[in-house]
Enzyme design. Structure first.
Site, short mmCIF file in Angstrom:
data_model
loop_
_atom_site.label_atom_id
_atom_site.label_comp_id
_atom_site.label_asym_id
_atom_site.label_seq_id
_atom_site.Cartn_x
_atom_site.Cartn_y
_atom_site.Cartn_z
CE LYS A 74 -4.29 -1.55 2.14
NZ LYS A 74 -5.21 -1.41 3.27
CG ASP A 110 -8.25 0.88 3.39
OD1 ASP A 110 -9.06 0.06 2.92
OD2 ASP A 110 -7.02 0.67 3.43
#
Ligand code: NDP
Length: 287
Positions: A74, A110
């Site tokens: 990420k 997220d």
């Protein structure tokens, strides 16, 4: 549901991770593509860290629609992309890449997914204080979204308090609401607990059956929401304590589902079929 049919028109969306075999996102995203009758297929792609740069080039070379990005890529993928959303820039992490004719745009759904689940639950920014346990990558995404949406004050409680302080320094300017850093013993601070509307676990503690830290659950208001980003075991150790004193709980399936729904819309430009996605995710998690 009808089996996926692959034709000459089929386009590919992937998920980069290492390991990747555990991911439940293919079930959720393929159910969504089928529900919307889109000629897309979503596949897991095992990408070793040493191959990340080549894997990113392959998004262009193979004309993928885009990819999701999970552990451990990420943060590392950021420097390989052409542009980033505000959230991805602030978090320094990307979980969704969109291929716009060879231009790779990185976003991070997220935090917005987490926020969406709070909105669905009905917790408004003015309901009280937030205790955010943990100061890692997921805490960062959640904090950015909470502050941008006007939630707070926020107290970040973490084992390594310098990591919590680093988040305070970096993000307190996003909001007028105060942000504080405290060590783990703050979870037994009666006054802090009594002001809490939302207590979030963003650490990995409990994932392998470990007991959660001592926390004065009973001091929290009766309508305080306990939210664990983990969803295994069910209920997690953190949430078991909340259930014992009859508080409401949410777990990481909600965030997983909503971040996926947001990613789906980024790739396809159409609203996500939420019912089908949630059903497929729950079936994959429990099947
Ligand atoms: P990071 O590794 O970035 O951060 C881990 C955090 O946990 C740090 O705050 C760390 O504290 C703390 N921690 C780890 N072990 C211990 C321990 N033994 N005692 C006390 N504190 C500890 O992880 P992420 O933030 O990326 O992810 C955390 C969890 O959230 C993961 O298990 C992941 O599965 C879950 N997650 C769920 C999502 C969802 O969609 N539901 C999305 C993203 C993550 P310290 O700073 O002291 O090291």
């Amino acid at each position: 549901m009808a089996p996926l049919s692959i034709t000459g028109q089929t386009r590919i969306v992937g998920i980069f991770g290492d390991p990747i075999a555990h991911t439940r996102s293919p079930a959720m995203q393929n159910a969504a593509f089928q529900a919307c009758k889109l000629p897309y297929v979503y596949v897991p792609l095992l990408v070793h860290p040493s191959n990340l740069s080549r894997a990113v080039h392959s998004i262009r070379a193979l004309n993928l629609v885009g990819v999701n990005v999970t552990v451990p890529h990420k943060e590392h993928i950021v420097r390989h992309l052409d542009s980033l959303s505000e959230e991805a820039t602030l978090c320094g992490a990307v979980n969704t890449v969109v291929n716009r004719d060879g231009h790779l745009f990185g976003d991070n759904t997220d935090g917005r997914g987490f926020l969406q689940s709070l909105k669905e639950y009905g917790l408004s920014p003015k309901q009280g204080e937030i205790i955010l346990i943990g100061a890692g990558g997921s805490a960062r995404a959640v904090l950015v979204s909470l502050l941008r949406a006007g939630y707070g004050p926020v107290t970040i409680v973490n084992r390594t308090v310098t990591n919590a302080k680093a988040l305070v320094r970096k993000f307190q300017g996003l909001s007028k609401r105060p942000v504080h850093a405290r060590p783990l013993d703050a979870l037994q601070d009666t006054a802090l607990l009594q002001r809490a509307a939302l207590i979030i676990n963003s650490t990995s503690v409990g994932l392998h059956g470990e007991k959660f830290f001592p926390l004065a659950y009973a001091e929290s208001p009766r309508n305080c929401l306990f939210y664990d980003l983990l969803y295994r075991p069910e209920p997690t150790s953190f949430l078991q304590g909340a259930l014992k004193v009859k508080r409401t709980i949410l777990d990481g399936r909600e965030m997983l589902f909503h971040q996926g729904a947001l990613a789906f819309s980024l790739w396809t430009g159409v609203p996500a079929p939420l019912t089908e996605m949630k059903r497929a995710l729950l079936r994959a998690l429990h099947g």
